[in-house]
Scaffold this motif. Sequence first.
Motif, mmCIF file in Angstrom:
data_model
loop_
_atom_site.group_PDB
_atom_site.id
_atom_site.type_symbol
_atom_site.label_atom_id
_atom_site.label_comp_id
_atom_site.label_asym_id
_atom_site.label_seq_id
_atom_site.Cartn_x
_atom_site.Cartn_y
_atom_site.Cartn_z
ATOM 1 N N SER B 118 0.858 -1.189 0.000
ATOM 2 C CA SER B 118 0.000 0.000 0.000
ATOM 3 C C SER B 118 0.887 1.228 0.000
ATOM 4 C CB SER B 118 -0.875 0.031 1.257
ATOM 5 O OG SER B 118 -1.682 -1.114 1.316
ATOM 6 N N VAL B 119 0.553 2.190 -0.844
ATOM 7 C CA VAL B 119 1.272 3.462 -0.839
ATOM 8 C C VAL B 119 0.364 4.508 -0.204
ATOM 9 C CG1 VAL B 119 2.297 5.265 -2.247
ATOM 10 C CG2 VAL B 119 2.594 2.871 -2.885
ATOM 11 N N ILE B 120 0.862 5.193 0.802
ATOM 12 C CA ILE B 120 0.043 6.183 1.509
ATOM 13 C C ILE B 120 0.651 7.575 1.334
ATOM 14 C CG2 ILE B 120 -0.774 6.944 3.774
ATOM 15 C CD1 ILE B 120 -0.870 4.014 4.567
ATOM 16 N N ILE B 121 -0.202 8.502 0.927
ATOM 17 C CA ILE B 121 0.229 9.898 0.805
ATOM 18 C C ILE B 121 -0.696 10.731 1.669
ATOM 19 C CG2 ILE B 121 0.572 11.829 -0.786
ATOM 20 C CD1 ILE B 121 0.279 9.206 -2.863
ATOM 21 N N CYS B 122 -0.116 11.397 2.641
ATOM 22 C CA CYS B 122 -0.909 12.286 3.478
ATOM 23 C C CYS B 122 -0.762 13.702 2.935
ATOM 24 C CB CYS B 122 -0.433 12.224 4.921
ATOM 25 S SG CYS B 122 -0.522 10.552 5.567
ATOM 26 N N THR B 123 -1.868 14.409 2.843
ATOM 27 C CA THR B 123 -1.817 15.722 2.213
ATOM 28 C C THR B 123 -2.757 16.670 2.920
ATOM 29 O OG1 THR B 123 -2.057 16.893 0.116
ATOM 30 C CG2 THR B 123 -3.604 15.109 0.543
ATOM 31 N N ARG B 124 -2.466 17.939 2.748
ATOM 32 C CA ARG B 124 -3.354 18.946 3.333
ATOM 33 C C ARG B 124 -3.356 20.162 2.435
ATOM 34 N NH1 ARG B 124 -3.168 21.222 9.500
ATOM 35 N NH2 ARG B 124 -5.310 21.935 9.540
ATOM 36 N N GLU B 125 -4.384 20.311 1.665
ATOM 37 C CA GLU B 125 -4.618 21.509 0.844
ATOM 38 C C GLU B 125 -3.426 21.865 -0.051
ATOM 39 O OE1 GLU B 125 -7.528 22.325 0.606
ATOM 40 O OE2 GLU B 125 -8.329 21.426 2.430
ATOM 41 N N ARG B 126 -2.895 20.875 -0.728
ATOM 42 C CA ARG B 126 -1.883 21.176 -1.728
ATOM 43 C C ARG B 126 -2.237 20.411 -3.006
ATOM 44 N NH1 ARG B 126 3.978 21.631 1.200
ATOM 45 N NH2 ARG B 126 3.479 19.585 2.040
ATOM 46 N N PRO B 127 -3.371 20.754 -3.619
ATOM 47 C CA PRO B 127 -3.887 19.943 -4.736
ATOM 48 C C PRO B 127 -2.925 19.887 -5.935
ATOM 49 C CG PRO B 127 -5.133 21.983 -4.499
ATOM 50 C CD PRO B 127 -4.272 21.868 -3.291
ATOM 51 N N VAL B 149 -4.824 8.096 -0.548
ATOM 52 C CA VAL B 149 -4.550 9.480 -0.171
ATOM 53 C C VAL B 149 -5.331 9.790 1.096
ATOM 54 C CG1 VAL B 149 -4.910 11.889 -0.817
ATOM 55 C CG2 VAL B 149 -4.053 10.266 -2.501
ATOM 56 N N VAL B 150 -4.624 10.259 2.125
ATOM 57 C CA VAL B 150 -5.316 10.646 3.349
ATOM 58 C C VAL B 150 -5.370 12.166 3.385
ATOM 59 C CG1 VAL B 150 -5.362 10.503 5.848
ATOM 60 C CG2 VAL B 150 -4.427 8.606 4.513
ATOM 61 N N ASP B 151 -6.596 12.683 3.353
ATOM 62 C CA ASP B 151 -6.805 14.129 3.340
ATOM 63 C C ASP B 151 -6.908 14.573 4.799
ATOM 64 O OD1 ASP B 151 -7.252 16.650 2.552
ATOM 65 O OD2 ASP B 151 -9.118 16.249 1.461
ATOM 66 N N ASN B 152 -5.942 15.368 5.223
ATOM 67 C CA ASN B 152 -5.834 15.709 6.640
ATOM 68 C C ASN B 152 -6.549 17.018 6.941
ATOM 69 O OD1 ASN B 152 -3.118 16.215 8.997
ATOM 70 N ND2 ASN B 152 -5.140 15.390 9.284
ATOM 71 N N ALA B 153 -7.624 16.919 7.732
ATOM 72 C CA ALA B 153 -8.393 18.090 8.161
ATOM 73 C C ALA B 153 -8.660 19.052 7.008
ATOM 74 C CB ALA B 153 -7.655 18.813 9.288
ATOM 75 N N PRO B 154 -9.332 18.571 5.971
ATOM 76 C CA PRO B 154 -9.502 19.420 4.788
ATOM 77 C C PRO B 154 -10.436 20.601 5.064
ATOM 78 C CG PRO B 154 -10.779 17.410 4.546
ATOM 79 C CD PRO B 154 -10.001 17.260 5.813
ATOM 80 N N PRO B 177 -6.282 17.321 12.748
ATOM 81 C CA PRO B 177 -5.078 17.807 12.062
ATOM 82 C C PRO B 177 -3.825 17.211 12.680
ATOM 83 C CG PRO B 177 -5.984 19.526 13.456
ATOM 84 C CD PRO B 177 -6.944 18.374 13.526
ATOM 85 N N GLY B 178 -2.867 16.895 11.865
ATOM 86 C CA GLY B 178 -1.605 16.316 12.338
ATOM 87 C C GLY B 178 -1.186 15.188 11.430
ATOM 88 N N LEU B 179 0.068 15.237 11.008
ATOM 89 C CA LEU B 179 0.564 14.234 10.074
ATOM 90 C C LEU B 179 0.498 12.837 10.673
ATOM 91 C CD1 LEU B 179 1.882 13.499 7.387
ATOM 92 C CD2 LEU B 179 4.093 14.101 8.357
ATOM 93 N N SER B 180 0.792 12.727 11.967
ATOM 94 C CA SER B 180 0.773 11.399 12.585
ATOM 95 C C SER B 180 -0.625 10.813 12.592
ATOM 96 C CB SER B 180 1.315 11.472 14.007
ATOM 97 O OG SER B 180 2.690 11.703 13.976
ATOM 98 N N PHE B 181 -1.627 11.644 12.894
ATOM 99 C CA PHE B 181 -3.016 11.158 12.840
ATOM 100 C C PHE B 181 -3.324 10.645 11.442
ATOM 101 C CE2 PHE B 181 -3.800 14.054 16.532
ATOM 102 C CZ PHE B 181 -4.250 13.087 17.397
ATOM 103 N N ALA B 182 -2.928 11.434 10.430
ATOM 104 C CA ALA B 182 -3.228 11.068 9.046
ATOM 105 C C ALA B 182 -2.522 9.770 8.670
ATOM 106 C CB ALA B 182 -2.812 12.193 8.109
ATOM 107 N N ARG B 183 -1.262 9.676 9.065
ATOM 108 C CA ARG B 183 -0.524 8.459 8.719
ATOM 109 C C ARG B 183 -1.128 7.243 9.410
ATOM 110 N NH1 ARG B 183 5.742 10.497 8.127
ATOM 111 N NH2 ARG B 183 5.513 11.013 5.922
#
Lengths: 410, 445
Positions: B118-127, B149-154, B177-183
Amino acid sequence: MNNDTPFHRITLDVDQPLPAVQVPVGHYGLGVYLRREGRPIGYFHHYTAPGTRYSATGLGKLILDRAGSDIVRSSLRTAPEASAAKPRLTIAICTKDRAWSLRPCLDSLTPLQFPEGKNEPEFEILVVDNAPTDTSTRDLAEAQRAVTYAVEPLAGLDFARNTAVRRATGDYIAFMDDDVLADPAWFEGLGRALAKNPDAGAVTGPVMPMELASRAQVLFEDRGGFSHGFGTVRHTQHDRAAVTHPCNAGTFGAGCNMVFSRQLLLRIGLFDEALDTGRPLPGGGDLDIFYRVLRADKPLIYEGSMAVYHRHRRDYEGLRRQMWTWGLGFMAFVAKTWQTDAASRFKLRVMVLGFFRYITAMAVRTTLGRYQHPWSPDLAIWEAVGAIQGLCGEYGRSQRRSQAIRESHV
Amino acid sequence: MTAPVSTPCQIVQMELAEGAQPLTLDATRYRAVGVYFLLDGAPLGHKFLNAGELPLNKEQMWEVAIEAILPALTGHLLQHVSGAGESAVQRLAALNPFASFREAVRQQRAVRVSTTISVIICTRERPAALAKCLASLQKLAEQPFEILVVDNAPTTDATRRVVNDFPTVRYKVEPRPGLSFARNTGVRASRGDIIAFTDDDVEVTANWLSSLVRPFADPAVGCTTGLVIPAEMETAEQSLFESWLSFHRGYLPRRFGPEWLRNFRGAPPVWDLGAGANMALRRSAFEKTGLFDTRLGAGASGCSEDSELWYRLLAAGYSCQYEPSSLVLHHHRANRRQLTGQMRMYSRGHVAALLIQFARHRNFGNLLRAFVGLPIYHLRRFGASVMFPGTASYWAASAQGYFAGLIWLGRNFRDRSDEELVERRAPVRTKAIAAFRQGETNGKQ
């Protein structure tokens, strides 16, 4: 370790099976010269206990550890093309009353000048006798097969070097000291560098120790010697290198193995005669000329196969003097450049601070016995003394002295 | 000390399989060039050159390439002759360096790891950046089992719309919000046995994933990381980022085992293992050591959630493998405001991670670095910044981040990640959520 503690020197061809090596009693280490297909490809020295025996495997391990990348480099560097035109070259050797030292130097150049089956010399050799007090140098030069002899009556290495530039007939002029031997592949290495870099203003190369017969000579190598490795580097004044580039001119080569385009030297105004005058300012001329070549926007090529062997000073007093010379010559160069090239002042300041930081660290570490080599703090202190003297107006005094010498001979 | 690269600097990749190529530069557009040397797509070295050093012809470029790739090539070839006994030197001299390296690359690529990825990409408002990243993933030599794709607190639906353009990519929202939560959300939602992470500001190369997962053939390997090089160096800030905060960990594969962690005197530099922008982990390793610590990472204390997890993996007996043949390109922060923020957050996260590591593992080296090493480091950087005018403020931001990190951790020290790690400890979980809410309000002050 007293001063008569030599290292055992061995020359090995990396294509051949390694021998087992016994470090003789009374020898404190190994000096290993690596060659391949007739070219020098690597050098290192290594401390051991006297009488240590290296099996072929043990020696191989040591070589892979210390010079593995040099061997790989020699596989990657392809043989030079035979078609490469040979440069028209004059080799100038400036000397003063040291025929005993000059003789082996000239002997090492003879096979390069007259390769097997050739009767025409490949290059000109010009011996410049600097303010001689006897005729030994003249006698030696005239006994040689094809050596031109010239006298420079004004005492000072850079007076002699400038005479050499004026008298030379080649497009390129090489400077060697009378205490070096040229490697058999030296001329081929120069041809290689110039074939790849026809725009080169200067070419320098490795300087290996001719002998490791005393503590002083080994310590000099420990301090870094004159060596800058066996790679080939094209330096320009625009290099993205150290912050201080190109003021860190000591990293480009050494004065006992340097080649210049003769036209370029004439254009940028020859060597600075106030440097390299012998006591009290015996150094800095090579730094200054390397710096000016780069600042004239010409590349300086460090060619890893254009090697010479230098006889370092054998006695400890001589080594101390050498360190003092280094500090002094370096700072005289800094002081001169500060006046002549205002654009580099910031770099010079950084370099002076860095130098004293380095010297202080070395003095402290050697005192605590924590330096990687058995250095003693007095050497660092002598270098610092020279540096302070260099910063305190020695260059200006030297300028006035060389002017006086010039006037006294009008 | 080496000066940062002049900018704008062009980044080029030079494939050496056909020999070196002549190099020229559009001097009206660029002031420097960074050449990354590859052999059959595997990176071997790089060299930055100023415009004044160019043009270089083929032969001059070859000399530059030799010196740039020599350390990596030598390291590779020495493995071939280890144990050759007395003929080792002769054998090394007889090897054709390029042929030998290419053969090794070929053999390595022939190894297939039969596993689901599985490839996981965490992102936040950088389309825009995310679209580039996803497009590069489509060009992988081997497609993974899934891309998530995990959209973090969009705050907008821009990310969702980008993902909709890629039918094979799954989309998941993590409201906290938080990269660790998203991951962590990504880990739970994913189904592969190997979980690879990359960032939205990254573009991957064709062999990225296969090189990254290959070391998992060894069951002792719990984590792999790869090489991250700059995708562009247009601004001075990007150049500073590369010289100060580079993700570059060299061109030689490295193996970090539990003994590496044990034998280290002082704080083990776990950040040397790699970068979170290019890493993969075994799912079973997560099950054994827990998920990312939610006190760390962007959006919480600032960073180091990756290296703190590596620390736990090593302490639990796993090995980590750094594999430079797994290559991605990272878009560094491009302006002063972003870089200042990054410096502050890195420093803030780093000191927090050191203290958390100390709390977990009782290695006093972490404490020593947090309270002695880092202050000394900052003083030295202030000293050195004299040589690079205009850079002192970044180190001021970093120093400020250091204190902010201490304060932040003081307020948020309760280990909220228990909630993530051990689901069955329900009371803790409730408490942890309450603590998180508390922490969130504190964080905003």
